[in-house]
Design an enzyme around this catalytic site. Structure first.
Site, short mmCIF file in Angstrom:
data_model
loop_
_atom_site.label_atom_id
_atom_site.label_comp_id
_atom_site.label_asym_id
_atom_site.label_seq_id
_atom_site.Cartn_x
_atom_site.Cartn_y
_atom_site.Cartn_z
N SER A 199 0.83 -1.20 0.00
CA SER A 199 0.00 0.00 0.00
C SER A 199 0.87 1.26 0.00
CB SER A 199 -0.96 -0.04 1.19
OG SER A 199 -2.02 0.87 1.01
N LYS A 251 -23.04 16.43 6.29
CA LYS A 251 -21.92 16.63 7.21
C LYS A 251 -21.80 15.48 8.20
CE LYS A 251 -18.53 18.83 9.08
NZ LYS A 251 -17.25 18.96 8.37
#
Length: 386
Positions: A199, A251
């Site tokens: 990764s 949000k």
């Protein structure tokens, strides 16, 4: 009437004024202590009447009080003082050991960028990148790696650097920054892959000039992931209700208090794809591959070292020593690798404040502070400290 069970009166020898008390005739101090202490205690449980009858007599004896006080609880002060002394010795020894280790590291490595490095001619610098890629100030962070690369950059004796990588990845942005530092480094960089190089760690490695792997190294895992939990079902079972007061409708989408809407899920998928595109492009640029070829390998899965050499994600199967020799070769260090005695030094680059800083962080932790406070409180109780 005479009570046959009554204990005979102890005979007290005469003594001069101010002289230390003497035990009764015919009894040693030890036997008297057993008489005045152990016997009444046994009678206290087996003969309550006798205890009540003889208690005034024993209390009136001039030696009853001193000997009865003998079995009193011993003070812990000597043990505490010894423990504190041992703690101080261990602490000072640790500080001394770390200080010596630090001095040795400064002699054998490049030291900080503003410190003149002590090297013995042509050298290969080694930087260990281990653990999670994140922002923690170590060599596995952008700030830490940048400092160590700067040490190698400023030292003319260091001709090349080996990155000893043993990491499963971490924060995407940290990996992006670190990859840029390796890419822009002016001297050759060789990667020595340990057990895992995946990764974000592989994104960093892909910018090196050469990548070594072991046959069993897990490498690659090109991909990006984002997790958004939905705990609303569990909260309903527990009777928990949460009201999110947000400035925008989405949000609170990543707070786990409600499921994602279809629009939010599509948005987050696009965000992950955008971040992953940067990852793929960096690997393609670093490895000299096309974006299409890297994208075909960007399945998120890791490869064995031998497979990575075949598909182009690594260059060669080799151990740490092979990576050092390759770095010396790319750094134009004149040596004969086949003679078995390469004429270059290996210096491990470390932060000069890493060891002592970690120790002070340990002693500055909340658990350590609480333990010290409890120790001081106990010392005051025992009268060791005022």
């Amino acid at each position: 009437m005479t009570d046959q069970n009554k204990a005979p009166d102890a005979v007290v020898p005469p003594q001069a004024p101010g002289a230390a008390p003497q035990p009764p005739y015919g009894q040693s101090a030890q036997s008297q202590q057993q008489s005045y202490v152990q016997q009444p205690q046994q009678q206290a449980y087996s003969q309550p009447y006798a205890q009540q009858q003889y208690a005034p007599q024993y209390a009136s004896q001039p030696y009853a009080t001193p000997y009865a006080a003998a079995p009193a609880k011993k003070s812990k002060a000597p043990w505490i003082v010894g423990g504190v002394f041992l703690f101080v010795i261990v602490f000072m020894f640790t500080i001394g050991a770390l200080s010596c280790s630090h001095v040795y590291s400064n002699v054998m490595s490049a030291g900080q960028a503003d410190t003149a490095a002590v090297t013995m001619g042509d050298s290969v610098g080694v930087i260990d990148i281990a653990g999670t890629i994140q922002y923690d100030g170590t060599a596995s962070s952008p700030e830490g790696l940048r400092e160590l690369l700067q040490q190698a950059e400023d030292n003319p004796d260091i001709k090349a650097v080996v990155l000893r990588v043993d990491s499963g990845g971490g924060v995407a942005t940290a990996g992006e920054e670190m990859a840029a530092y390796v890419r822009d480094f002016s001297k050759p960089v060789v990667v020595s892959s340990a057990s895992i190089n995946c990764s974000a760690a592989y994104e960093i490695s892909s910018q090196a000039d050469y990548i070594f792997v072991n046959e069993t190294t897990a490498i690659g895992a090109i991909g990006t992931i984002m997790q958004v939990s939905d705990l609303s079902g569990l909260m309903d079972m527990l009777g928990i209700s949460v009201d999110n007061i947000a400035s925008a409708q989405s949000k609170d989408s990543s707070y786990g208090t409600r499921p994602l809407t279809d629009e939010e899920r599509a948005y987050y998928q696009e965000l992950v794809d955008t971040i992953n595109a940067t990852f793929v492009r960096n690997v393609a640029d670093g490895r000299g591959m096309t974006v299409e070829d890297v994208s075909a390998l960007a399945t998120g899965m890791q490869f064995a070292g031998t497979t990575a050499v075949e598909n182009g994600l690594a260059d060669e199967v080799g151990i740490y020593d092979d990576a050092l020799d390759k770095a010396a070769e790319l750094g134009d260090i004149d040596y004969d690798a086949y003679e078995g005695a390469p004429s270059y030094d290996v210096v491990r680059l470390t932060s000069s404040s890493a060891d002592l800083g970690a120790l002070m962080d340990l002693f500055g932790s909340s658990e350590s502070s609480q333990a010290v406070e409890e120790l001081l409180s106990l010392l005051k109780q025992e009268g060791v400290l005022s």
